[in-house]
Design a protein around this motif. Structure first.
Motif, PDB file in Angstrom:
ATOM      1  N   MET A   1       0.849  -1.192   0.000  1.00 50.21           N
ATOM      2  CA  MET A   1       0.000   0.000   0.000  1.00 50.21           C
ATOM      3  C   MET A   1       0.887   1.245   0.000  1.00 50.21           C
ATOM      4  SD  MET A   1      -2.997   1.006   2.721  1.00 50.21           S
ATOM      5  CE  MET A   1      -3.978   2.482   2.493  1.00 50.21           C
ATOM      6  N   SER A   2       0.639   2.133  -0.950  1.00 49.96           N
ATOM      7  CA  SER A   2       1.463   3.328  -1.068  1.00 49.96           C
ATOM      8  C   SER A   2       1.170   4.310   0.066  1.00 49.96           C
ATOM      9  CB  SER A   2       1.208   4.018  -2.413  1.00 49.96           C
ATOM     10  OG  SER A   2      -0.140   4.410  -2.520  1.00 49.96           O
ATOM     11  N   GLN A   3       2.185   5.063   0.430  1.00 49.30           N
ATOM     12  CA  GLN A   3       2.033   6.044   1.497  1.00 49.30           C
ATOM     13  C   GLN A   3       1.367   7.305   0.971  1.00 49.30           C
ATOM     14  OE1 GLN A   3       6.116   6.456   2.740  1.00 49.30           O
ATOM     15  NE2 GLN A   3       5.822   5.088   4.468  1.00 49.30           N
ATOM     16  N   SER A   4       0.660   7.971   1.838  1.00 50.28           N
ATOM     17  CA  SER A   4       0.000   9.214   1.446  1.00 50.28           C
ATOM     18  C   SER A   4       1.028  10.333   1.343  1.00 50.28           C
ATOM     19  CB  SER A   4      -1.066   9.596   2.468  1.00 50.28           C
ATOM     20  OG  SER A   4      -0.451  10.059   3.661  1.00 50.28           O
ATOM     21  N   ARG A   5       0.611  11.409   0.695  1.00 53.42           N
ATOM     22  CA  ARG A   5       1.474  12.585   0.583  1.00 53.42           C
ATOM     23  C   ARG A   5       1.862  13.116   1.956  1.00 53.42           C
ATOM     24  NH1 ARG A   5      -0.228  17.838   0.744  1.00 53.42           N
ATOM     25  NH2 ARG A   5      -2.393  17.274   0.257  1.00 53.42           N
ATOM     26  N   LEU A   6       0.922  13.094   2.899  1.00 52.65           N
ATOM     27  CA  LEU A   6       1.196  13.600   4.246  1.00 52.65           C
ATOM     28  C   LEU A   6       2.304  12.811   4.925  1.00 52.65           C
ATOM     29  CD1 LEU A   6      -2.289  14.363   5.859  1.00 52.65           C
ATOM     30  CD2 LEU A   6      -0.561  15.990   5.088  1.00 52.65           C
ATOM     31  N   VAL A   7       2.217  11.496   4.842  1.00 54.70           N
ATOM     32  CA  VAL A   7       3.220  10.637   5.479  1.00 54.70           C
ATOM     33  C   VAL A   7       4.582  10.847   4.833  1.00 54.70           C
ATOM     34  CG1 VAL A   7       3.928   8.250   5.899  1.00 54.70           C
ATOM     35  CG2 VAL A   7       1.536   8.909   6.210  1.00 54.70           C
ATOM     36  N   GLN A   8       4.612  10.907   3.513  1.00 58.32           N
ATOM     37  CA  GLN A   8       5.877  11.093   2.795  1.00 58.32           C
ATOM     38  C   GLN A   8       6.528  12.420   3.150  1.00 58.32           C
ATOM     39  OE1 GLN A   8       4.839  10.641  -1.337  1.00 58.32           O
ATOM     40  NE2 GLN A   8       4.770   8.411  -1.228  1.00 58.32           N
ATOM     41  N   GLU A   9       5.722  13.479   3.222  1.00 58.45           N
ATOM     42  CA  GLU A   9       6.260  14.794   3.561  1.00 58.45           C
ATOM     43  C   GLU A   9       6.840  14.805   4.965  1.00 58.45           C
ATOM     44  OE1 GLU A   9       3.335  17.806   3.043  1.00 58.45           O
ATOM     45  OE2 GLU A   9       3.323  17.681   0.857  1.00 58.45           O
ATOM     46  N   LEU A  10       6.115  14.211   5.906  1.00 56.75           N
ATOM     47  CA  LEU A  10       6.602  14.180   7.290  1.00 56.75           C
ATOM     48  C   LEU A  10       7.891  13.376   7.386  1.00 56.75           C
ATOM     49  CD1 LEU A  10       6.316  14.836  10.269  1.00 56.75           C
ATOM     50  CD2 LEU A  10       4.782  12.870  10.502  1.00 56.75           C
ATOM     51  N   GLN A  11       7.959  12.258   6.694  1.00 60.99           N
ATOM     52  CA  GLN A  11       9.169  11.435   6.733  1.00 60.99           C
ATOM     53  C   GLN A  11      10.375  12.191   6.197  1.00 60.99           C
ATOM     54  OE1 GLN A  11       8.354   7.729   4.693  1.00 60.99           O
ATOM     55  NE2 GLN A  11       7.617   6.745   6.555  1.00 60.99           N
ATOM     56  N   GLU A  12      10.187  12.860   5.065  1.00 67.71           N
ATOM     57  CA  GLU A  12      11.300  13.579   4.451  1.00 67.71           C
ATOM     58  C   GLU A  12      11.768  14.739   5.327  1.00 67.71           C
ATOM     59  OE1 GLU A  12      13.118  12.821   1.726  1.00 67.71           O
ATOM     60  OE2 GLU A  12      11.951  10.973   1.844  1.00 67.71           O
ATOM     61  N   LYS A  13      10.829  15.503   5.860  1.00 66.91           N
ATOM     62  CA  LYS A  13      11.189  16.672   6.668  1.00 66.91           C
ATOM     63  C   LYS A  13      11.777  16.256   8.019  1.00 66.91           C
ATOM     64  CE  LYS A  13       7.808  19.716   4.492  1.00 66.91           C
ATOM     65  NZ  LYS A  13       6.533  20.464   4.652  1.00 66.91           N
ATOM     66  N   SER A  14      11.243  15.193   8.597  1.00 65.29           N
ATOM     67  CA  SER A  14      11.756  14.750   9.900  1.00 65.29           C
ATOM     68  C   SER A  14      13.156  14.151   9.764  1.00 65.29           C
ATOM     69  CB  SER A  14      10.802  13.740  10.542  1.00 65.29           C
ATOM     70  OG  SER A  14      10.655  12.586   9.747  1.00 65.29           O
ATOM     71  N   LYS A  15      13.482  13.607   8.591  1.00 68.96           N
ATOM     72  CA  LYS A  15      14.832  13.082   8.359  1.00 68.96           C
ATOM     73  C   LYS A  15      15.872  14.191   8.492  1.00 68.96           C
ATOM     74  CE  LYS A  15      13.909   9.168   5.267  1.00 68.96           C
ATOM     75  NZ  LYS A  15      14.009   8.679   3.862  1.00 68.96           N
ATOM     76  N   GLU A  16      15.517  15.384   8.018  1.00 66.55           N
ATOM     77  CA  GLU A  16      16.447  16.513   8.085  1.00 66.55           C
ATOM     78  C   GLU A  16      16.803  16.826   9.536  1.00 66.55           C
ATOM     79  OE1 GLU A  16      14.517  19.727   6.128  1.00 66.55           O
ATOM     80  OE2 GLU A  16      14.598  18.812   4.138  1.00 66.55           O
ATOM     81  N   VAL A  17      15.792  16.825  10.409  1.00 67.05           N
ATOM     82  CA  VAL A  17      16.036  17.143  11.818  1.00 67.05           C
ATOM     83  C   VAL A  17      16.820  16.013  12.481  1.00 67.05           C
ATOM     84  CG1 VAL A  17      14.981  17.873  13.979  1.00 67.05           C
ATOM     85  CG2 VAL A  17      13.830  18.368  11.818  1.00 67.05           C
ATOM     86  N   LYS A  18      16.467  14.779  12.152  1.00 69.00           N
ATOM     87  CA  LYS A  18      17.170  13.627  12.736  1.00 69.00           C
ATOM     88  C   LYS A  18      18.647  13.638  12.358  1.00 69.00           C
ATOM     89  CE  LYS A  18      17.061   8.572  13.008  1.00 69.00           C
ATOM     90  NZ  LYS A  18      16.352   7.341  12.585  1.00 69.00           N
ATOM     91  N   LYS A  19      18.942  13.913  11.097  1.00 71.33           N
ATOM     92  CA  LYS A  19      20.335  13.961  10.642  1.00 71.33           C
ATOM     93  C   LYS A  19      21.105  15.063  11.363  1.00 71.33           C
ATOM     94  CE  LYS A  19      19.598  12.082   5.997  1.00 71.33           C
ATOM     95  NZ  LYS A  19      19.591  12.395   4.535  1.00 71.33           N
ATOM     96  N   TYR A  20      20.429  16.185  11.581  1.00 67.90           N
ATOM     97  CA  TYR A  20      21.085  17.290  12.290  1.00 67.90           C
ATOM     98  C   TYR A  20      21.385  16.898  13.738  1.00 67.90           C
ATOM     99  CZ  TYR A  20      22.173  22.048  13.752  1.00 67.90           C
ATOM    100  OH  TYR A  20      22.810  23.164  14.243  1.00 67.90           O
ATOM    101  N   CYS A  21      20.466  16.196  14.379  1.00 71.87           N
ATOM    102  CA  CYS A  21      20.694  15.745  15.756  1.00 71.87           C
ATOM    103  C   CYS A  21      21.847  14.748  15.826  1.00 71.87           C
ATOM    104  CB  CYS A  21      19.413  15.111  16.317  1.00 71.87           C
ATOM    105  SG  CYS A  21      18.094  16.290  16.697  1.00 71.87           S
ATOM    106  N   LEU A  22      21.957  13.881  14.826  1.00 74.84           N
ATOM    107  CA  LEU A  22      23.077  12.935  14.781  1.00 74.84           C
ATOM    108  C   LEU A  22      24.397  13.670  14.563  1.00 74.84           C
ATOM    109  CD1 LEU A  22      21.475  10.079  12.644  1.00 74.84           C
ATOM    110  CD2 LEU A  22      21.969  10.038  15.105  1.00 74.84           C
ATOM    111  N   PHE A  23      24.343  14.742  13.789  1.00 76.29           N
ATOM    112  CA  PHE A  23      25.518  15.595  13.581  1.00 76.29           C
ATOM    113  C   PHE A  23      25.964  16.209  14.909  1.00 76.29           C
ATOM    114  CE2 PHE A  23      26.746  20.112  12.741  1.00 76.29           C
ATOM    115  CZ  PHE A  23      28.004  19.881  12.204  1.00 76.29           C
ATOM    116  N   LEU A  24      24.996  16.678  15.699  1.00 76.69           N
ATOM    117  CA  LEU A  24      25.314  17.253  17.014  1.00 76.69           C
ATOM    118  C   LEU A  24      25.923  16.209  17.943  1.00 76.69           C
ATOM    119  CD1 LEU A  24      22.152  19.454  17.676  1.00 76.69           C
ATOM    120  CD2 LEU A  24      24.409  20.216  16.918  1.00 76.69           C
TER     121      LEU A  24
END
Length: 233
Positions: A1-24
């Motif tokens: 089952m394909s993911q909705s636009r909402l789920v995809q957007e949240l996943q992509e945007k939250s990855k940015e914050v997660k990567k930054y936290c790992l950088f810290l």
């Protein structure tokens, strides 16, 4: 089952914050250091990050997280209105709570009575959609529940794993203090380790995932429509 636009957007945007936290985390554990000098001549020095700079970088997490919160809530509201437009839903067919909200939105923008009468069907919904989405930097879990309540959405994404969304208030207040100059970046993050910030990021994202799920269920079940009893006299 394909993911909705909402789920995809949240996943992509939250990855940015997660990567930054790992950088810290890498900075805090000295896994990343500064290389200063001329790399071509090997005359460069390897140095640790300045502690004050490290604190400044940590405080930026609050700005990234608040941006994630606002963009997610703006997206879920657009998602609702997009579904109304796609299905050609008229004002008359909305549930009473949603109708009341649209009328308030239009009145707040000083429209004359004739401009928001129910008879203009989908046009009134399209106009209201264009006026939505201004949060003035005040989004936290309580405000989100209030906003979604305007459409008749019951928020269920609460629990121990998200601390009932309490971290959203921490993020909102930190962002507000930084934006208005009430605190410096180094002051705001002084009492947070990279692990603390990573944990806050994780709980905020979990809470937003729950919000997205609630809105998707609402739209899929077309709970924005009025019940037969709503129209009975």
């Amino acid at each position: 089952m394909s993911q909705s636009r909402l789920v995809q957007e949240l996943q992509e945007k939250s990855k940015e914050v997660k990567k930054y936290c790992l950088f810290l985390k890498a900075i805090e554990t000295k896994a990343i250091k500064l290389s200063m000098g001329n790399h071509l001549t090997d005359k460069n020095k390897i140095k640790d990050f300045n502690p004050e700079l490290e604190k400044t970088l940590k405080a930026t997490v609050f700005l990234l997280l608040y941006n994630l919160i606002e963009s997610t809530i703006r997206s879920v509201i657009e998602y609702i209105y997009d579904d109304l437009e796609k299905n050609h839903v008229s004002f008359d067919n909305l549930n009473q709570t949603f109708q009341n909200h649209i009328i308030k939105v239009l009145r707040d923008f000083s429209l004359k009575d004739k401009d928001w009468q129910p008879g203009i069907a989908t046009n009134i919904i399209i106009f209201a959609a264009e006026k939505e989405g201004s949060f003035a930097g005040n989004l936290d879990a309580k405000k989100i529940r209030e906003i979604l309540g305007f459409y008749g959405i019951q928020v269920t994404s609460q629990g121990r794993t998200t601390r009932n969304g309490n971290d959203l208030e921490i993020v909102k207040e930190a962002r507000k203090d930084l934006a208005h100059g009430h605190s410096s970046f180094s002051e705001k993050s002084r009492n947070y380790t990279s692990d603390d910030l990573f944990a806050i990021q994780k709980r905020v994202v979990l809470y937003l995932r729950g919000i997205v799920q609630d809105v998707e269920n609402y739209v899929n079940e077309q709970e924005y429509l009025s019940l037969p009893s709503d129209n009975s006299s």
